[in-house]
Design an enzyme around this catalytic site. Structure first.
Site, PDB file in Angstrom:
ATOM      1  N   HIS A  90      10.132  17.948 -16.008  1.00  0.00           N
ATOM      2  CA  HIS A  90       9.261  16.766 -16.062  1.00  0.00           C
ATOM      3  C   HIS A  90       8.266  16.826 -14.916  1.00  0.00           C
ATOM      4  O   HIS A  90       8.585  17.303 -13.825  1.00  0.00           O
ATOM      5  CB  HIS A  90      10.055  15.453 -16.045  1.00  0.00           C
ATOM      6  N   ASP A  92       6.431  13.976 -13.995  1.00  0.00           N
ATOM      7  CA  ASP A  92       6.321  12.697 -13.284  1.00  0.00           C
ATOM      8  C   ASP A  92       7.265  12.701 -12.096  1.00  0.00           C
ATOM      9  O   ASP A  92       8.247  13.460 -12.050  1.00  0.00           O
ATOM     10  CB  ASP A  92       6.618  11.520 -14.214  1.00  0.00           C
ATOM     11  N   ASP A 123      11.923  18.051  -7.645  1.00  0.00           N
ATOM     12  CA  ASP A 123      12.255  17.158  -8.764  1.00  0.00           C
ATOM     13  C   ASP A 123      10.983  16.579  -9.373  1.00  0.00           C
ATOM     14  O   ASP A 123      10.553  15.506  -8.975  1.00  0.00           O
ATOM     15  CB  ASP A 123      13.162  16.041  -8.235  1.00  0.00           C
ATOM     16  N   GLU A 156      10.237  10.667 -17.010  1.00  0.00           N
ATOM     17  CA  GLU A 156      11.685  10.762 -16.810  1.00  0.00           C
ATOM     18  C   GLU A 156      12.165   9.832 -15.704  1.00  0.00           C
ATOM     19  O   GLU A 156      13.205   9.190 -15.817  1.00  0.00           O
ATOM     20  CB  GLU A 156      12.079  12.212 -16.497  1.00  0.00           C
ATOM     21  N   HIS A 423      13.955  12.056  -4.347  1.00  0.00           N
ATOM     22  CA  HIS A 423      13.817  10.593  -4.389  1.00  0.00           C
ATOM     23  C   HIS A 423      13.702   9.978  -2.996  1.00  0.00           C
ATOM     24  O   HIS A 423      13.487   8.774  -2.885  1.00  0.00           O
ATOM     25  CB  HIS A 423      14.982   9.923  -5.135  1.00  0.00           C
TER      26      HIS A 423
END
Length: 454
Positions: A90, A92, A123, A156, A423
């Site tokens: 992904h 995003d 990520d 996602e 994150h």
């Protein structure tokens, strides 16, 4: 890494990979138009599509998914009769959070202390670069031995389900013999790992109302029901004294069999402050991979700066519940909603809104694809055997693909090892890990094609 032609090719491609990852990281592709321009996500989608076209992919398309975002699809035909492998990533990303806490700009790939820093580096923009490296290495060494489909998702991180809904409406699009999800990671840097389970998740908005408007705390406090106090009491009901998640009727005693997570390693990975206790009971693996976990993601209430002496009429929160394998997310949502209703104090008015959800996932580790990946990882990581772990996070698409294509084998690999800090601020990727996993993926495709011919 002991050299072989594929490994040598990947090594030679790493400078190009760094440049391309830098270009992709530069797009502020957070799929929340209230925070970032939609044009940034569209730019990233077009970059991915152009990269696939440059590699000879056919039918490259920007798929407009029902949540308003775009997923990128492409097909690379292989030899006649070869199996088809779907590669997922992904583009995003999560918001950067606190820009000031980043040592280097979040959307500018920066090399420091042997790692590449930037939002999405691991990520999962790095996951797409991993797929490109593997395919380029194969093309330079005799060709890609399987047919390849690539799907790169645009939402996602938001959990809004756009690609799942699109796949359900177009089930023929992503059919494959094996699916490689490039959005997981090694249990430890340098330890080759395939993730076999994922927790599901749900997001629920909670709003409590008690009064027609805020009141003076001196004139009314102590009698007038405070919505913020009611919310705090309600949220506290979701944990026991030791911090274990307590949702009425939701089991929280499952045990993880297999690879364990030493407490000292977890404390270091999570950067737990000295003297602070961990929450919950059972092994670390039990708590992370086999049991539910509730987290309060945010609270709507006045900040300390500018606060007035008031009894609050309204308060709200966003709650995340991670759902362990073997539990249906829809049932977990019902239990969570019933718990919140039952534990709302003072008969306060309660509003609940489910804003995201995904099912947990459990792979079949006895499948031939796992044997092919284990052999590939032994070559890419000399002296190491492939490990099988769980992951506490969620990839809702996995269950959609499993339900659409029950015969397809599925493997989860990726770049999100603990040092990557996905994150969080200062996310990074290890270029050595990117290199080794690209080699492993390329060798896997060779092994898998041979296993199907046999």
């Amino acid at each position: 890494m002991s050299q072989n032609p594929i490994a040598e090719t990947v090594a030679s491609l790493m400078p190009r990979a760094k440049q391309e990852l830098g270009e992709l990281v530069a797009f502020q592709s957070v799929a929340d138009w209230a925070q970032f321009p939609k044009s940034e996500s569209e730019g990233a989608a077009n970059w991915v599509a152009d990269a696939l076209r440059a590699e000879g992919f056919r039918d490259v398309s920007l798929l407009d998914t029902p949540d308003g975002t775009q997923s990128v699809y492409g097909f690379l035909p292989g030899p006649e009769g070869a199996p088809t492998v779907l590669l997922y990533a992904h583009y995003d990303v999560q918001p950067p959070l606190d820009d000031a806490a980043w040592i280097s700009p979040a959307f500018e790939l920066t090399e420091r202390d042997g790692r590449w820093y930037g939002r999405g580096a691991a990520d999962c923009k790095g996951g797409f670069i991993m797929h490109l490296l593997a395919l380029r290495a194969l093309k330079a060494n005799g060709g890609v031995p399987v047919s390849v489909k690539v799907i790169v998702e645009g939402s996602e991180e938001q959990g809004t389900g756009g690609l799942q809904q699109y796949a359900e409406a177009h089930p023929e699009l992503l059919t494959a013999d094996t699916i490689v999800i490039g959005d997981a990671g090694n249990f430890r840097l340098g330890l080759p790992t395939v993730t076999a389970t994922l927790r599901g998740m749900t997001l629920i908005k909670v709003k409590i109302d008690t009064l027609g408007g805020n009141l003076h705390s001196g004139m009314f406090g102590g009698v007038a029901p405070d919505a913020l106090a009611a919310l705090i009491r309600l949220l506290d009901s979701l944990r026991s004294a030791d911090g274990s998640t307590t949702v009425d009727g939701l089991a929280s005693d499952a045990v993880w069999e297999g690879l364990q997570y030493p407490e000292a390693d977890f404390r270091a990975d999570a950067k737990v402050l000295d003297g602070v206790e961990l929450i919950g009971e059972g092994t670390i693996a039990d708590r992370l991979w086999a049991r539910p976990a509730v987290t309060v993601l945010g609270i709507d209430c006045p900040p300390v700066v500018g606060a007035t002496p008031s009894v609050h009429a309204s308060a709200g929160a966003l709650i995340s519940l991670r759902v362990p394998p073997g539990v249906d997310t829809a049932e977990a949502i019902k239990l969570l909603e019933a718990h919140l209703v039952a534990h709302t104090p003072w008969r306060a008015h309660l509003e609940l809104e489910v804003v995201g959800q995904g099912q947990p996932f459990q792979a079949d580790t006895s499948s031939p694809a796992y044997a092919s990946m284990a052999a590939a990882m032994q070559v890419a990581y000399p002296g190491q055997e492939m490990q099988v772990s769980g992951m506490g996070g969620s990839i809702p698409l996995c269950n959609t693909l499993t339900s659409l294509y029950p015969e397809a084998e599925m493997l989860l690999i990726g770049l999100s090892e603990p040092e990557a800090q996905i994150h969080a601020v200062n996310e990074s990727v290890s270029p050595e890990e990117l290199e080794r996993l690209s080699v492993a993926e390329a060798l896997f495709l060779v092994n898998y094609a041979e296993s199907k011919r046999g």
